[in-house]
Design an enzyme around this catalytic site. Structure first.
Site, short mmCIF file in Angstrom:
data_model
loop_
_atom_site.label_atom_id
_atom_site.label_comp_id
_atom_site.label_asym_id
_atom_site.label_seq_id
_atom_site.Cartn_x
_atom_site.Cartn_y
_atom_site.Cartn_z
CB SER A 268 -11.50 96.04 -0.07
OG SER A 268 -11.28 95.37 -1.30
CE1 TYR B 299 -13.88 99.86 -2.91
CE2 TYR B 299 -12.15 98.27 -3.43
CZ TYR B 299 -13.38 98.56 -2.87
OH TYR B 299 -14.11 97.56 -2.25
CB ALA C 259 -5.84 105.41 -1.31
CB SER C 260 -10.84 104.87 0.37
OG SER C 260 -11.32 103.83 -0.46
CE LYS C 261 -13.90 99.66 0.68
NZ LYS C 261 -15.01 99.53 1.65
#
Length: 260
Positions: free
Chosen positions: A143, A156, A158-160
């Site tokens: 993203s 969000y 950090a995960s992306k």
């Protein structure tokens, strides 16, 4: 057709970008394994994919569970054999104020977006190596929020961002098998996930949803949000033989937003 007879796995397949990818694969002649947590939505989606005269295998899978991922890929092996491409499209978007952000939302975001992407990719790669697949492809949806920080996008983002790094590390490990691993970082795309973000983002910004949506659209040089089919077109390209020399890269698809 470019992907005739190939077998492609898609997570988050029941809607949004995931379903658009399933359609793109099916239109190109590929059989599609459709993974999602929503069985009713999957059943509706499968009917549409089978209309393209390809095989579609729907499975309910919780990507937070490695055991469920491994079991699903065992079924894929038994039913279809070799996997030629994996599109990691599943994700959750849980924004919130830093001082109030919960462990539950943090864990869910990282489990689905990052852990699920890694272990589904691992399972697909094992299948590709087992069957000696030539030019296998693993494509993961990151993203714009994984490239530049956004208010409230702690877990969000950090995960992306992690998905971008996985594209690099997996590419290095799997190059010897001829497997290409890439990621793409879409800007704002009009999906059900985005509609949920609009609600939360508007509340945090003290705006109405319409005001917040108009503000975000104005940030995009092209003046609009992406359509799911536009994102699916890039995923299809990265899954095809046209991308046999692209690996380890994250490609931005943001409508001209260069702040990434």
């Amino acid at each position: 057709m470019e992907l005739t007879g190939r077998n492609c796995v898609v997570s988050g397949a029941a809607g949004g970008i995931g379903f658009a990818v399933c359609e793109k694969y099916a239109k190109s002649g590929a059989n599609v394994v459709m993974l999602d947590v929503n069985m009713k939505a999957l059943e509706r989606a499968v009917e549409k994919i089978e209309a393209y005269d390809v095989k579609a295998l729907p499975m309910v899978v919780d990507l937070a569970s490695v055991a469920e991922i491994e079991k699903a890929m065992e079924i894929v092996d038994q039913s279809f054999g070799a996997v030629n491409a994996l599109a990691n499209c599943a994700g959750v978007s849980l924004y919130g104020d830093l001082l109030e952000y919960t462990e539950k939302n943090w864990d869910l975001s990282l489990d689905i977006n990052l852990k699920g992407t890694f272990f589904l990719s691992q399972a697909a790669a094992k299948n590709m190596v087992k069957h000696g697949v030539k030019n296998g492809k693993i494509v993961s949806v990151s993203s714009q929020a994984g490239r530049v920080g956004e208010q409230g996008g702690h877990a969000y983002g950090a995960s992306k961002a992690g998905i971008c790094m996985l594209a690099q590390t997996m590419a290095l490990d799997l190059a010897k098998y001829g497997i290409c691993c890439t990621a793409l970082a879409p800007g704002i795309t009009d999906t059900p996930l985005f509609r949920n973000y609009l609600k939360n983002g508007a509340e945090m910004a003290g705006m109405t949803e319409q005001e917040f949506e108009e503000m975000r659209a104005q940030e995009v040089p092209l003046g609009r949000f992406a359509r799911t089919d536009e994102i699916a077109d890039l995923i299809w390209f990265l899954s095809s033989d046209k991308a046999n020399y692209i690996t380890g890269a994250t490609i931005d698809i943001t409508g001209g937003n260069v702040n990434v």
